[in-house]
Design a protein around this motif. Structure first.
Motif, short mmCIF file in Angstrom:
data_model
loop_
_atom_site.label_atom_id
_atom_site.label_comp_id
_atom_site.label_asym_id
_atom_site.label_seq_id
_atom_site.Cartn_x
_atom_site.Cartn_y
_atom_site.Cartn_z
N HIS A 1 0.85 -1.19 0.00
CA HIS A 1 0.00 0.00 0.00
C HIS A 1 0.89 1.23 0.00
CE1 HIS A 1 -3.34 2.60 0.71
NE2 HIS A 1 -2.82 3.06 1.81
N VAL A 2 0.81 2.03 -1.05
CA VAL A 2 1.64 3.22 -1.17
C VAL A 2 1.05 4.36 -0.37
CG1 VAL A 2 2.55 4.92 -2.78
CG2 VAL A 2 2.43 2.52 -3.46
N GLN A 3 1.90 5.00 0.41
CA GLN A 3 1.49 6.18 1.15
C GLN A 3 2.42 7.34 0.84
OE1 GLN A 3 1.18 4.76 5.32
NE2 GLN A 3 -0.99 5.26 5.13
N LEU A 4 1.85 8.52 0.67
CA LEU A 4 2.61 9.73 0.41
C LEU A 4 2.22 10.76 1.46
CD1 LEU A 4 2.04 9.94 -3.46
CD2 LEU A 4 4.01 8.95 -2.28
N VAL A 5 3.21 11.30 2.13
CA VAL A 5 2.94 12.27 3.20
C VAL A 5 3.75 13.54 2.94
CG1 VAL A 5 2.99 12.74 5.66
CG2 VAL A 5 2.50 10.42 4.84
N GLU A 6 3.04 14.63 2.68
CA GLU A 6 3.71 15.91 2.41
C GLU A 6 3.97 16.67 3.70
OE1 GLU A 6 0.51 15.60 -0.96
OE2 GLU A 6 0.62 15.26 1.21
N SER A 7 4.98 17.52 3.66
CA SER A 7 5.26 18.43 4.76
C SER A 7 6.02 19.63 4.20
CB SER A 7 6.08 17.75 5.85
OG SER A 7 7.32 17.31 5.34
N GLY A 8 6.12 20.68 5.00
CA GLY A 8 6.92 21.84 4.62
C GLY A 8 6.15 23.03 4.12
N GLY A 9 4.84 22.90 4.00
CA GLY A 9 4.06 24.06 3.57
C GLY A 9 4.00 25.11 4.66
N GLY A 10 3.39 26.22 4.33
CA GLY A 10 3.26 27.30 5.30
C GLY A 10 3.08 28.63 4.60
N SER A 11 3.40 29.68 5.32
CA SER A 11 3.25 31.02 4.77
C SER A 11 4.61 31.63 4.46
CB SER A 11 2.51 31.91 5.78
OG SER A 11 1.22 31.42 6.02
N ALA A 12 4.65 32.42 3.42
CA ALA A 12 5.88 33.09 3.03
C ALA A 12 5.52 34.43 2.39
CB ALA A 12 6.70 32.25 2.07
N GLN A 13 6.45 35.33 2.43
CA GLN A 13 6.26 36.59 1.75
C GLN A 13 6.70 36.46 0.30
OE1 GLN A 13 8.33 39.62 4.01
NE2 GLN A 13 6.51 39.96 5.29
N ALA A 14 6.15 37.29 -0.54
CA ALA A 14 6.57 37.29 -1.94
C ALA A 14 8.08 37.49 -2.02
CB ALA A 14 5.84 38.40 -2.70
N GLY A 15 8.70 36.67 -2.87
CA GLY A 15 10.15 36.70 -2.99
C GLY A 15 10.86 35.72 -2.08
N GLY A 16 10.12 35.14 -1.16
CA GLY A 16 10.70 34.19 -0.21
C GLY A 16 10.77 32.78 -0.76
N SER A 17 11.14 31.85 0.13
CA SER A 17 11.35 30.46 -0.27
C SER A 17 10.67 29.51 0.71
CB SER A 17 12.84 30.13 -0.32
OG SER A 17 13.52 30.93 -1.26
N LEU A 18 10.29 28.35 0.21
CA LEU A 18 9.80 27.25 1.01
C LEU A 18 10.29 25.96 0.36
CD1 LEU A 18 6.06 28.20 1.68
CD2 LEU A 18 7.87 28.08 3.39
N ARG A 19 10.45 24.92 1.16
CA ARG A 19 10.78 23.61 0.61
C ARG A 19 9.75 22.60 1.08
NH1 ARG A 19 16.04 19.61 1.13
NH2 ARG A 19 15.18 19.22 3.20
N LEU A 20 9.14 21.94 0.14
CA LEU A 20 8.17 20.89 0.43
C LEU A 20 8.87 19.53 0.36
CD1 LEU A 20 5.12 22.04 -1.73
CD2 LEU A 20 5.78 22.76 0.57
N SER A 21 8.42 18.63 1.21
CA SER A 21 8.93 17.26 1.21
C SER A 21 7.76 16.30 1.10
CB SER A 21 9.70 16.96 2.50
OG SER A 21 10.81 17.81 2.64
#
Length: 123
Positions: A1-21
């Motif tokens: 059974h394949v499971q995918l779990v995302e993390s790393g979202g959130g809020s950022a200001q324009a021009g900023g960075s985020l990394r999702l996993s």
């Protein structure tokens, strides 16, 4: 059974960075494609970046040069590095996988497995 779990979202200001996993488990396939998709309120889900098991990546025009998809095969983790974020990047971001694909595609219905999503908000 394949499971995918995302993390790393959130809020950022324009021009900023985020990394999702995206942590994948239950995989027994030697070849596959994985990708990141997003859906904003009132809009259809769209492909952001996809990658095949050989590491060949494709990007939506709207994120080229700003986002980078990568994978750690040893840890079964998919990443999406998002730089120079814009308010129009605001959406729920989903990780997806398909063991049947050998060539990565942005077509949503070609992917069999989906994570629960992680919200990204850019202001």
């Amino acid at each position: 059974h394949v499971q995918l779990v995302e993390s790393g979202g959130g809020s950022a200001q324009a021009g900023g960075s985020l990394r999702l996993s995206c942590a994948a488990s239950g995989y027994t396939y030697s070849s596959y494609c994985m990708g990141w998709f997003r859906q904003a309120p009132g809009k259809e889900r769209e492909g952001v970046a996809v990658i095949d098991s050989d590491g060949l990546a494709k990007y939506a025009d709207s994120v080229k040069g700003r986002f980078t998809i990568s994978q750690d095969n040893g840890k079964n983790i998919l990443y999406l590095q998002m730089n120079s974020l814009k308010p129009e990047d605001t959406a729920m971001y989903y990780c997806a996988a398909s063991p049947r694909l050998t060539i990565a595609t942005m077509t949503v219905n070609r992917y069999n497995y989906w994570g629960q999503g992680t919200q990204v908000t850019v202001s």
